[in-house]
Write an enzyme that holds these catalytic residues in place. Sequence first.
Site, short mmCIF file in Angstrom:
data_model
loop_
_atom_site.label_atom_id
_atom_site.label_comp_id
_atom_site.label_asym_id
_atom_site.label_seq_id
_atom_site.Cartn_x
_atom_site.Cartn_y
_atom_site.Cartn_z
N ARG A 237 0.85 -1.18 0.00
CA ARG A 237 0.00 0.00 0.00
C ARG A 237 0.89 1.24 0.00
O ARG A 237 1.93 1.26 0.70
CB ARG A 237 -0.91 0.03 1.23
CG ARG A 237 -2.13 -0.90 1.14
CD ARG A 237 -3.13 -0.43 0.09
NE ARG A 237 -4.32 -1.26 0.00
CZ ARG A 237 -4.48 -2.29 -0.84
NH1 ARG A 237 -3.52 -2.64 -1.65
NH2 ARG A 237 -5.62 -2.94 -0.87
N GLU A 266 -4.18 7.72 -4.93
CA GLU A 266 -4.49 7.03 -6.19
C GLU A 266 -5.84 7.52 -6.68
O GLU A 266 -6.75 7.65 -5.87
CB GLU A 266 -4.51 5.52 -5.97
CG GLU A 266 -3.14 4.98 -5.58
CD GLU A 266 -3.12 3.48 -5.33
OE1 GLU A 266 -4.10 2.79 -5.67
OE2 GLU A 266 -2.11 3.00 -4.78
N HIS A 285 -1.46 0.51 -9.91
CA HIS A 285 -2.07 -0.45 -8.98
C HIS A 285 -2.60 -1.69 -9.73
O HIS A 285 -3.79 -2.01 -9.67
CB HIS A 285 -3.20 0.22 -8.17
CG HIS A 285 -3.52 -0.49 -6.89
ND1 HIS A 285 -3.85 0.15 -5.74
CD2 HIS A 285 -3.55 -1.81 -6.58
CE1 HIS A 285 -4.09 -0.73 -4.78
NE2 HIS A 285 -3.91 -1.94 -5.28
C1 8YV Z 1 -7.27 -4.86 -5.57
C2 8YV Z 1 -5.41 -4.90 -4.05
O1 8YV Z 1 -7.68 -5.59 -6.58
O2 8YV Z 1 -6.38 -6.91 -3.34
C3 8YV Z 1 -5.88 -5.84 -3.02
O3 8YV Z 1 -5.75 -5.51 -1.84
O4 8YV Z 1 -4.70 -4.00 -3.81
C4 8YV Z 1 -5.80 -5.10 -5.43
O5 8YV Z 1 -5.45 -6.39 -5.77
C5 8YV Z 1 -7.60 -3.43 -5.75
O6 8YV Z 1 -7.85 -2.92 -4.48
C6 8YV Z 1 -8.77 -3.19 -6.67
O7 8YV Z 1 -9.81 -4.08 -6.44
#
Ligand code: 8YV
Length: 326
Positions: A237, A266, A285
């Site tokens: 993150r 983001e 992302h």
């Molecule tokens: C998500 C992510 O797909 O799964 C997570 O925590 O960061 C990504 O793989 C993203 O949040 C969008 O759905």
Amino acid sequence: MKPAIVLYKKLPADLRQKLDEHFSVTAFDELSHQTYPAFLQALKNAEGLIGSGGRIDADLLAQAPKLRAASTISVGYDNFDVDEMTRRNILLMHTPTVLTETVADTLMGLMLATARRIPELDAWIRDGHWNDSLGADHYGTDVHHKTVGILGMGRIGMALAQRAHFGFGMKVLYNTRTPNPEANQKYQAQHCDLDTLLAQSDFVCITLPLTSQTHHMIGRAQLEKMKKSAILINAGRGPVIDENALIEALKDGTILAAGLDVFEREPLPHDSELMKLKNVVLAPHIGSATHETRYGMAACAVDNLIAALNGTVKENCVNPQIAAKN
Ligand code: 8YV
């Protein structure tokens, strides 16, 4: 009567149909300024919620008095107020496992792209420079047989360690609260404190979730402990890194380069200094963003919601104490 749920992400037709078979669905393709008022309205009667992104905080939960379960199409759940959900007896379901290998591929890809400067040299060709000779100032740095330091040794950290150890002959260091004996045994990974990891790694890879403990875990002081030749990779993150400190470190040569899939804000603002730096590789992302994995995550989230509202939760629950109570 089928339970009412709110869906706030566009799903493949077969998964949407599965939801319709079990629930009375109010659907939004996404959360936006336009859809938000109707989303809030639909939440008033909803027993279930499924989608990804958005900020599901105490104020929003207060407007969803019937909510019994929320299913996020992601492994990360830092956008949910889990304590408030638990207090309100709302189950939170997520999608670990299904995206592990894909995110580890992304981390490896960012390491390679950054170290070998692939996007920069792609742009160099497109800008018509290939008639110029390719000199040492275009060379990259090796990945194989270097040392990778992994922050977090959960599922994704393990999958990265496997690739690094077996695929690239790398030495694996890692920092976690408690050592992971499986990582030590399978990938000869060495548990160490953060300062040792930062000082010894050629690649520092972040696979951590965002919590109050990990927020700005990598700031100026930590960047200064890294090798000048080191590369920082983040697919956890964004706010785990103090982005302003990173920008300074990339500009003044404190570290060599960074490969980033996640950011403090983001989408990345157009005027972000990161856009101007050549020694950073940016990805929007995309950690889990393959057709196969995004389908798998959506399918998992649909099954999670069905299980949660049927009272048959076996896995993928963030606050299982509620399931045990019900
Ligand atoms: C998500 C992510 O797909 O799964 C997570 O925590 O960061 C990504 O793989 C993203 O949040 C969008 O759905």
